[in-house]
Design an enzyme around this catalytic site. Structure first.
Site, PDB file in Angstrom:
ATOM      1  N   ASP A   6      50.568  39.147 -34.842  1.00 32.07           N
ATOM      2  CA  ASP A   6      51.067  38.770 -33.604  1.00 32.07           C
ATOM      3  C   ASP A   6      49.754  38.657 -32.365  1.00 32.07           C
ATOM      4  OD1 ASP A   6      53.597  38.557 -34.365  1.00 32.07           O
ATOM      5  OD2 ASP A   6      54.292  40.244 -33.410  1.00 32.07           O
ATOM      6  N   HIS A  27      47.855  52.717 -28.961  1.00 39.81           N
ATOM      7  CA  HIS A  27      48.335  52.492 -27.612  1.00 39.81           C
ATOM      8  C   HIS A  27      47.408  51.086 -27.011  1.00 39.81           C
ATOM      9  CE1 HIS A  27      48.401  53.135 -23.390  1.00 39.81           C
ATOM     10  NE2 HIS A  27      49.468  53.730 -23.323  1.00 39.81           N
ATOM     11  N   VAL A  69      56.757  39.938 -31.639  1.00 40.97           N
ATOM     12  CA  VAL A  69      56.576  40.254 -30.132  1.00 40.97           C
ATOM     13  C   VAL A  69      56.050  39.083 -29.677  1.00 40.97           C
ATOM     14  CG1 VAL A  69      54.761  41.242 -28.822  1.00 40.97           C
ATOM     15  CG2 VAL A  69      55.980  42.796 -30.394  1.00 40.97           C
ATOM     16  N   SER A 111      53.034  52.951 -18.631  1.00 42.47           N
ATOM     17  CA  SER A 111      52.123  52.090 -19.519  1.00 42.47           C
ATOM     18  C   SER A 111      52.597  50.738 -19.869  1.00 42.47           C
ATOM     19  CB  SER A 111      51.597  52.789 -20.788  1.00 42.47           C
ATOM     20  OG  SER A 111      50.848  53.652 -20.659  1.00 42.47           O
ATOM     21  N   ASN A 152      53.610  59.233 -15.549  1.00 46.46           N
ATOM     22  CA  ASN A 152      54.872  59.585 -16.060  1.00 46.46           C
ATOM     23  C   ASN A 152      55.142  60.974 -15.780  1.00 46.46           C
ATOM     24  OD1 ASN A 152      55.029  57.063 -17.102  1.00 46.46           O
ATOM     25  ND2 ASN A 152      54.599  57.895 -19.168  1.00 46.46           N
ATOM     26  N   ALA A 203      45.248  54.293 -10.207  1.00 49.63           N
ATOM     27  CA  ALA A 203      46.409  53.685  -9.754  1.00 49.63           C
ATOM     28  C   ALA A 203      46.496  54.200  -8.057  1.00 49.63           C
ATOM     29  CB  ALA A 203      47.730  54.032 -10.431  1.00 49.63           C
ATOM     30  N   ASP A 212      41.263  50.858 -23.124  1.00 51.62           N
ATOM     31  CA  ASP A 212      42.304  51.577 -23.732  1.00 51.62           C
ATOM     32  C   ASP A 212      41.690  52.119 -25.022  1.00 51.62           C
ATOM     33  OD1 ASP A 212      45.023  52.328 -24.961  1.00 51.62           O
ATOM     34  OD2 ASP A 212      45.686  51.296 -23.043  1.00 51.62           O
TER      35      ASP A 212
END
Length: 373
Positions: free
Chosen positions: A76, A104, A123, A260, A197, A208, A67
């Site tokens: 976190d 991201h 988180v 994502s 998306n 994918a 990424d």
């Protein structure tokens, strides 16, 4: 990927910077206070993460986040981010993938391995005991594509990553990328990627859409197909993808909507399975996730949900028969639909039809004979 700006409201929200990268709409610049964050993570309750964590937390598993890098200093994520690699050539980076100018990758890392189950602040990731291997291949939402992504995948596999989280998509296939993905799957790695998306994509993006990839589709807060998620024959499994809160750069938090988020959540689920069943091959991990999914839409696999909605606890506990020795590709990822032409009659059907025809002919002959007599 192009930028898109949009104002989103979130509790205690302050200044907003919105980016669209591989399916995440993120809000950055939120206050660093973590008191409210856990309550905003609705997907944790939807997936019954509390009970899942009683079974496993992902210890011993390395998930490569291919990424924009990961902010290793986020409270976190502190201590969970391994030394990775930076393939962007960005001179402002601290190197080794532990810097993120986009946010991201940091958000994906938080959804996978963020936080501490014993705390109710900040988180919480799906596999909080897993480790993140940051592979930086994009800057400010612009991925290098082709060679950069391919090199990142190969490097992560060489470092021993058991799961790849690729929360980005390209509308065009690339042969070098296809080969890298095929080699990763052959190396017993679970590869998770988002289908993309709407309206940016009208079909499943790559990687994918490649066979063997655990292609992630999105669900809304009600557990239904998220309208932003691409519908495709490539979809394998669906997970929450709307209003997902996670970590952001600078110690902050962001809210995301897109495939994502579903990709990172499913990557975390794969880490749990690999930790609980350490000798289980990657293909069996994918099979376990799909076999225990909650069937949605039409019975069986469909183009909105794939094999259904992620069911964490069932995936960790259910008795799942192994894949057949000669498993078809569709057992892991359905191939694109093709026109097979009219169905061919089976031999048994032909035999029965022939017998029926002979019977009718004999009866007609007998009737004719007796009438003449």
């Amino acid at each position: 990927m192009k930028y898109r700006r949009q104002i989103i409201r979130l509790a205690l929200a302050a200044s907003f910077v919105v980016t669209l990268t591989g399916g995440l709409i993120g809000v950055s610049g939120l206050p660093a206070k973590a008191d409210w964050v856990r309550d905003q993570q609705w997907h944790l309750r939807s997936l019954d993460v509390t009970n899942a964590h009683r079974l496993n937390r992902g210890a011993g598993i390395t998930v490569a986040v291919v990424d924009s890098g990961v902010d290793a200093k986020h409270p976190d994520l502190f201590g969970k981010i391994l030394q990775g690699i930076d393939l962007t050539g960005d001179t402002t980076s601290e190197g080794r993938g532990q810097n993120d100018l986009d946010g991201h990758g940091t958000a994906m890392a938080g959804l996978i391995a963020g936080g501490n189950p014993s705390s109710d602040k900040g988180v919480l990731g799906i596999a909080p005991d897993a480790r993140i291997l940051p592979v930086r291949v994009k800057v400010h939402g612009i991925d290098l594509g082709g060679t950069g992504l391919e090199s990142g995948i190969r490097w992560a596999v060489a470092q021993g990553a058991q799961v790849l989280c690729i929360a980005m998509a390209d509308s065009q296939s690339d042969e070098s990328l296809r080969t890298a993905i095929t080699d990763a799957i052959s190396s017993n790695v679970v590869v998770v990627a988002g289908v993309g998306n709407r309206p940016m994509f009208d079909h499943a993006g790559f990687p994918a859409a490649y066979p063997g990839v655990l292609a992630a589709g999105g669900l809304d807060r009600k557990g239904n197909h998220a309208s932003i998620s691409v519908t495709s024959t490539a979809v394998v499994l669906s997970a929450p993808a709307v209003d997902i809160v996670s970590t952001d750069t600078g110690g902050g938090y962001r809210q995301g909507t897109g495939t994502s988020d579903a990709t990172a959540i499913i990557a975390g689920a794969a880490a749990l399975i690999r930790s609980r069943y350490p000798n289980m091959p990657a293909a069996e991990v994918v099979h376990r996730l799909t076999a225990t999914a909650i069937d949605k839409g039409p019975p069986g696999r469909d183009d909105q949900y794939g094999y259904g909605a992620l069911n964490l606890v069932a995936a960790l506990t259910a008795t799942v028969p192994p894949l057949p020795t000669q498993a078809p590709t569709a057992a892991v990822a359905p191939p694109p639909e093709t026109d097979a032409g009219p169905a061919r009659p089976r031999p048994l059907m032909i035999l029965l039809a022939g017998c029926a025809l002979l019977t009718i002919t004999a009866a007609a002959a007998a009737i004719f004979y007796f009438r003449r007599a």
